[in-house]
Design a protein around this motif. Structure first.
Motif, PDB file in Angstrom:
ATOM      1  N   ALA A 199       0.797  -1.150  -0.051  1.00  0.00           N
ATOM      2  CA  ALA A 199      -0.220  -0.104  -0.229  1.00  0.00           C
ATOM      3  C   ALA A 199       0.883   1.346  -0.043  1.00  0.00           C
ATOM      4  N   ARG A 200       1.737   1.412   0.808  1.00  0.00           N
ATOM      5  CA  ARG A 200       2.714   2.359   0.977  1.00  0.00           C
ATOM      6  C   ARG A 200       3.612   2.791  -0.359  1.00  0.00           C
ATOM      7  N   MET A 201       4.014   1.539  -1.084  1.00  0.00           N
ATOM      8  CA  MET A 201       4.954   1.633  -2.124  1.00  0.00           C
ATOM      9  C   MET A 201       3.942   2.240  -3.402  1.00  0.00           C
ATOM     10  N   ILE A 202       2.829   1.860  -3.490  1.00  0.00           N
ATOM     11  CA  ILE A 202       1.986   2.062  -4.535  1.00  0.00           C
ATOM     12  C   ILE A 202       1.220   3.507  -4.420  1.00  0.00           C
ATOM     13  N   SER A 203       1.181   3.887  -3.077  1.00  0.00           N
ATOM     14  CA  SER A 203       0.430   5.179  -2.565  1.00  0.00           C
ATOM     15  C   SER A 203       1.608   6.250  -2.880  1.00  0.00           C
ATOM     16  N   ARG A 204       2.905   5.838  -2.937  1.00  0.00           N
ATOM     17  CA  ARG A 204       3.987   6.650  -3.263  1.00  0.00           C
ATOM     18  C   ARG A 204       3.977   7.164  -4.687  1.00  0.00           C
ATOM     19  N   ARG A 205       3.850   6.057  -5.351  1.00  0.00           N
ATOM     20  CA  ARG A 205       3.752   6.249  -6.876  1.00  0.00           C
ATOM     21  C   ARG A 205       2.498   7.178  -7.348  1.00  0.00           C
ATOM     22  N   ALA A 206       1.429   6.889  -6.776  1.00  0.00           N
ATOM     23  CA  ALA A 206       0.049   7.778  -6.894  1.00  0.00           C
ATOM     24  C   ALA A 206       0.413   9.185  -6.619  1.00  0.00           C
ATOM     25  N   GLY A 207       1.206   9.406  -5.434  1.00  0.00           N
ATOM     26  CA  GLY A 207       1.594  10.686  -5.307  1.00  0.00           C
ATOM     27  C   GLY A 207       2.507  11.347  -5.967  1.00  0.00           C
ATOM     28  N   ARG A 208       3.367  10.633  -6.382  1.00  0.00           N
ATOM     29  CA  ARG A 208       4.109  11.310  -7.502  1.00  0.00           C
ATOM     30  C   ARG A 208       3.508  12.031  -8.721  1.00  0.00           C
ATOM     31  N   LEU A 209       2.832  10.831  -9.203  1.00  0.00           N
ATOM     32  CA  LEU A 209       2.013  11.172 -10.392  1.00  0.00           C
ATOM     33  C   LEU A 209       0.990  12.238  -9.989  1.00  0.00           C
ATOM     34  N   ALA A 210       0.349  12.436  -9.118  1.00  0.00           N
ATOM     35  CA  ALA A 210      -0.649  13.445  -8.684  1.00  0.00           C
ATOM     36  C   ALA A 210      -0.148  14.872  -8.567  1.00  0.00           C
ATOM     37  N   LYS A 211       1.409  14.730  -8.211  1.00  0.00           N
ATOM     38  CA  LYS A 211       2.161  16.103  -7.991  1.00  0.00           C
ATOM     39  C   LYS A 211       2.330  16.347  -9.401  1.00  0.00           C
ATOM     40  N   GLU A 212       3.034  15.652 -10.345  1.00  0.00           N
ATOM     41  CA  GLU A 212       3.004  16.021 -11.740  1.00  0.00           C
ATOM     42  C   GLU A 212       1.929  16.243 -12.234  1.00  0.00           C
ATOM     43  N   CYS A 213       0.850  15.681 -12.357  1.00  0.00           N
ATOM     44  CA  CYS A 213      -0.574  16.316 -12.686  1.00  0.00           C
ATOM     45  C   CYS A 213      -1.227  17.449 -11.956  1.00  0.00           C
ATOM     46  N   ARG A 214      -0.658  17.762 -11.040  1.00  0.00           N
ATOM     47  CA  ARG A 214      -1.248  18.998 -10.196  1.00  0.00           C
ATOM     48  C   ARG A 214      -2.590  18.804  -9.513  1.00  0.00           C
TER      49      ARG A 214
END
Length: 892
Positions: free
Chosen positions: A775-790
């Protein structure tokens, strides 16, 4: 002595200086200056000379007898020789070429007799104006005591001395070369520039090297003193400008070519010309501005006729016609129209508008006026479709009167539909089917392309009696005029039937490869790009759109730039590139404004509303919602994008019923129009999200499954988005499987925003199942993409309606620096097989699951993972680089 040289090259100054230096002695000086008027006055110059002697006025009259010229010449010559007997006699005649014949006879007789007397004859003439009779010149030249002095223009050194004398040595160093270049060394022009420079310095002008009133007057003075023929040639040169030649000047002013050639040499000697053009643009401006209005119109009309007969450039012909300000020639309208077409071909919209507006001001024939107005709206549309709409009422009336052909009527339909004038468009469509075919395109093809265009853009207004044509096959040959029909057909097909076999996108790419960007091809090109978009070929669509955007910007066509910016914004939204989407949509609106967009305002405004909502900027979203939009927009395809964006805003702000109403209305329209393609607007998955929030899981599941069945390829972005929504309707184990499948599809399709949402959902499922590391690993990936997408917030699908959207924490509170290598660098370090294993491992798949998906043994998976950890310098799969799967999928 005969002093010759161009006008204002110092002849008079030389004579005056000679007199001043010798006037203190015993010599007697007699001087006269001939003028053009003196040619017609017998003994006019001789009278001036005698007035310098002690002879009284009565005595002069006794000497001069117009009735007996020979006797007068004899008496005056004898009187002058008698004077030379008492003291040296110096006879000076300036501008001797203007001397009347009786006076010239006397001067010639004096020349012949002067050798044995104390007499000196000093004559000055313009070197080019040989109006003196050849016999006089020959008689002068044959005298052994004859001398000739030719005065050349000033050299750079001479100009520098003059500038130094008046402005100082510093000014001479900086200005001498420029002044010589502008004047050719003509002393009068040099002096005028010096005066203008001094005036400019006194008035503190920033650029003190600009010629002013003194230079203008000096140019005109030189020409007026050179005679009417020289002035006429200069005026013709000023009008012809860069198109000037000796032959054209001769024809324009009706003079013998040899005479014109001699006059051109004279003007060159004056320092006014360089070749057949003015040396200084300000010299041309001085001559041009001095032209009387009637003469200006006559010369420009004649120049236009000359250039037209000589197969000259249509734009040059049109410039002369416009400058004439009033033309009555029948051929002028056709030339102006041709020039406007050529101007548009080189993207000179302002010139095209100028030509057509002038043609309309002088044209009286009704059909010609209709053709011109169609051309004018096309030219103005390229800059501002909103301003061009002012011509629609007049054009529609001209169409009613039968002055527009089928091609033009079809174009008029597009213009009025763009601005939501549906009643006029319907009437024009009714008349279109009854018009005869045009030369450019058969009526059947024209009706077919119009039908296909209506079917995908304005299906609500599609008449039942306009038949279409079958969708073209890939590699099918089509003449250029049929490309518009082809492009409209494939876009209509991909929206109504999908593109499961890729046929439509192949045809669209062929059209893009073989169609240059013009006003006439814009509709075909945009339809082809949109076919790639709705056919889920987003990378290819983005590449073509970027190339077209660059060309539109380079050529300066505002309309094209705005259209492709809006299209690029739509592509960016589908790729989850919200920042780019916002930038392109805002640019599209800035270029032509809301009025210019007409009913298509839904595309850029909807893109801005969608991106603001997705990024959590609800204040901006509310501002976009307040923008007025035409009511006709909601009956077009352009309105679907706006309604969907508005529905997403209502969903994000918890106004669920309003959101559901918008999504349902999109679905009703698309179904009624036969355009029920999820790639256009995924209204079913949008509605399913609302039903999930309302707790109606059964209806949400039904809608998601319907969309999956219609999405075509199981690898499309709409299929991946449907899987994500469907996952929210199942239990945790089923949700885990569907979300993993959704993530895999979305990675390949490149939809970063939906991928971010799916990764977030997957993280939550792993968390519920107690798999906190995954969960933490995938959430980290989602967070990075969310940051790039604003993206600021992520909404869980199954959240009850009363819950607020949860903030997405990039690493679930773990802010420690993660070891390893950046994703793009990691992808380059791994082999293709290793990238596949690493991508699946980063999503939480077990070794056995990876083995089954890649059809390799578990031990092979373990070996790959060992190499991956060693190459990337990480301890385990939880430390794999963020977004490794996205880059791996893109590379593959």
């Amino acid at each position: 002595m005969l002093v010759s040289g161009a006008v204002a090259n110092g002849k008079t100054e030389l004579l005056r200086t000679f007199v001043d230096r010798n006037n203190s002695g015993e010599a007697i000086f007699l001087s006269a200056t001939a003028t053009a008027a003196d040619r017609e006055i017998p003994f006019g110059v001789l009278r001036q000379l005698l007035e310098c002697t002690p002879v009284s006025a009565e005595g002069i009259e006794e000497l001069i007898s117009p009735e007996d010229e020979l006797e007068t010449v004899r008496r005056v010559t004898a009187a002058l020789l008698e004077v030379s007997g008492t003291a040296p006699l110096v006879v000076i005649v300036d501008d001797v070429h203007h001397t009347d014949e009786p006076s010239m006879d006397c001067l010639l007789r004096l020349t012949i007799r002067s050798r044995s007397t104390r007499t000196m004859l000093m004559l000055a003439e313009s070197a080019y104006d040989w109006s003196m009779h050849p016999s006089y010149r020959i008689e002068l030249v044959r005298q052994t005591h004859f001398r000739r002095i030719r005065l050349a223009p000033l050299s750079v050194t001479g100009v520098s001395e003059m500038v130094t004398q008046h402005l100082g040595r510093e000014a001479a160093r900086s200005l001498a070369c420029e002044v010589h270049e502008a004047t050719g060394g003509n002393q009068l022009l040099v002096r005028a520039l010096i005066e203008d420079h001094g005036d400019a310095v006194e008035t503190f002008e920033r650029d003190s090297r600009v010629a002013g009133e003194s230079f203008r007057q000096a140019v005109l003075t030189c020409l007026q003193r050179s005679g009417p023929d020289a002035l006429a040639v200069a005026r013709a040169l000023a009008v012809l400008d860069s198109a000037a030649s000796s032959d054209r000047v001769a024809k324009l002013i009706g003079r013998d070519p040899d005479v014109v050639t001699r006059l051109l040499h004279a003007l060159h000697a004056l320092g006014l010309l360089d070749g057949d053009c003015f040396r200084n643009p300000l010299g041309r401006a001085a001559v041009y501005d001095d032209l009387p209005g009637t003469e200006l119109a006559r010369l420009h009309t004649g120049a236009a006729q000359l250039l037209r007969q000589g197969a000259g450039d249509a734009i040059e012909v049109a410039e002369h016609l416009v400058a004439a300000k009033s033309v009555r020639a029948d051929w002028a309208i056709g030339e102006l129209r041709r020039a406007a077409e050529e101007a548009l071909a080189v993207d000179d919209d302002a010139a095209a508008i100028k030509y057509v507006e002038f043609a309309l001001s002088v044209c009286t024939e009704a059909r010609q006026r209709a053709q011109l107005r169609m051309l004018l709206i096309r030219a103005e549309w390229r800059k501002d479709p909103g301003a061009a709409a002012r011509h629609l009422t007049a054009l529609f009336q001209e169409q009613r009167d039968g002055h527009l052909d089928a091609d033009q009527t079809a174009a008029l339909v597009r213009y009025v539909m763009w601005h939501g004038r549906t009643e006029e468009a319907t009437e024009a469509l009714d008349q279109l089917v009854r018009l005869r075919p045009t030369v450019n395109e058969p009526l059947g093809s024209l009706l077919s392309s119009t039908r296909h265009w209506l079917s995908h853009a304005y299906p609500h207004f599609l008449p039942a009696d306009i038949d279409g044509a079958p969708v073209p096959q890939a590699d099918s040959a089509a003449a250029p005029p049929a490309q518009q029909d082809q492009a409209a057909a494939v876009l209509s097909a991909v929206l109504s039937q999908g593109d499961g076999d890729g046929r439509c996108t192949r045809v669209a790419e062929q059209i893009l490869q073989g169609t240059p960007l013009t006003d006439n091809s814009l509709e075909a090109i945009t339809s082809a790009v949109q076919t790639l978009v709705y056919g889920e070929r987003l990378p290819l669509a983005a590449r073509w759109c970027d190339m077209l955007l660059a060309e539109a910007e380079a050529r300066g066509v505002t309309w094209w730039h705005a259209v492709f910016s809006a299209c690029r914004a739509e592509i960016a939204i589908r790729n989850g590139e919200l920042v780019d989407a916002e930038r392109h949509a805002a640019r599209a609106l800035d270029l032509i404004g809301p009025d210019g967009w007409g009913v298509a305002i839904g595309v850029p405004l909807g893109a801005l509303l969608y991106t603001a909502t997705a990024m959590g900027d609800f204040e901006s979203a509310r501002k976009y919602l307040k923008e007025p939009v035409p009511s006709a927009m909601f009956h077009t395809r352009y309105g679907l994008a706006y309604q969907r964006a508005r529905g997403r805003y209502y969903l994000a702000t918890d106004r669920l019923q309003a959101a559901l109403a918008d999504f349902r209305y999109c679905g009703e329209l698309m179904t009624a129009w036969g355009l029920d393609a999820p790639a256009l607007v995924p209204w079913r998955s949008d509605s399913a999200e609302v039903h999930l929030r309302l707790g109606d899981y059964e209806r949400a599941q039904q809608l998601a499954q319907e969309q999956m069945s219609l999405s075509g390829s199981p690898k499309s972005r709409t299929h991946g988005a449907s899987l994500r929504v469907l996952a929210a309707t199942t239990g945790h184990r089923g949700r885990l499987r569907l979300l993993k499948e959704s993530v895999e599809v979305l990675q390949v399709s490149g939809d970063r925003l939906t991928l971010t949402q799916a990764l977030y959902d997957l993280s939550r499922v792993h968390q519920v199942l107690g798999e906190f590391g995954k969960a933490r690993m995938i959430s980290r990936r989602a967070g990075r993409l969310a940051k790039e997408c604003r993206v600021q917030r992520m909404q869980e699908q199954s959240a009850p309606s009363h819950e607020q959207p949860l903030m997405l924490v990039p690493d679930e509170g773990d802010t420690r620096k993660q070891p390893g290598t950046p994703a793009r660098q990691a992808a380059d370090m791994l082999t293709l097989s290793e990238r596949k294993v690493a991508a699946l491992a980063s999503l939480g798949y077990t070794n056995r699951e990876i083995s089954g998906k890649l059809h390799i043994t578990v031990s092979t998976v373990e070996q790959h993972l060992t190499k991956i950890f060693r190459k990337l310098k990480v301890k385990g799969r939880t430390d794999l680089p963020v977004e490794l799967e996205f880059h791996a999928a893109s590379t593959a």
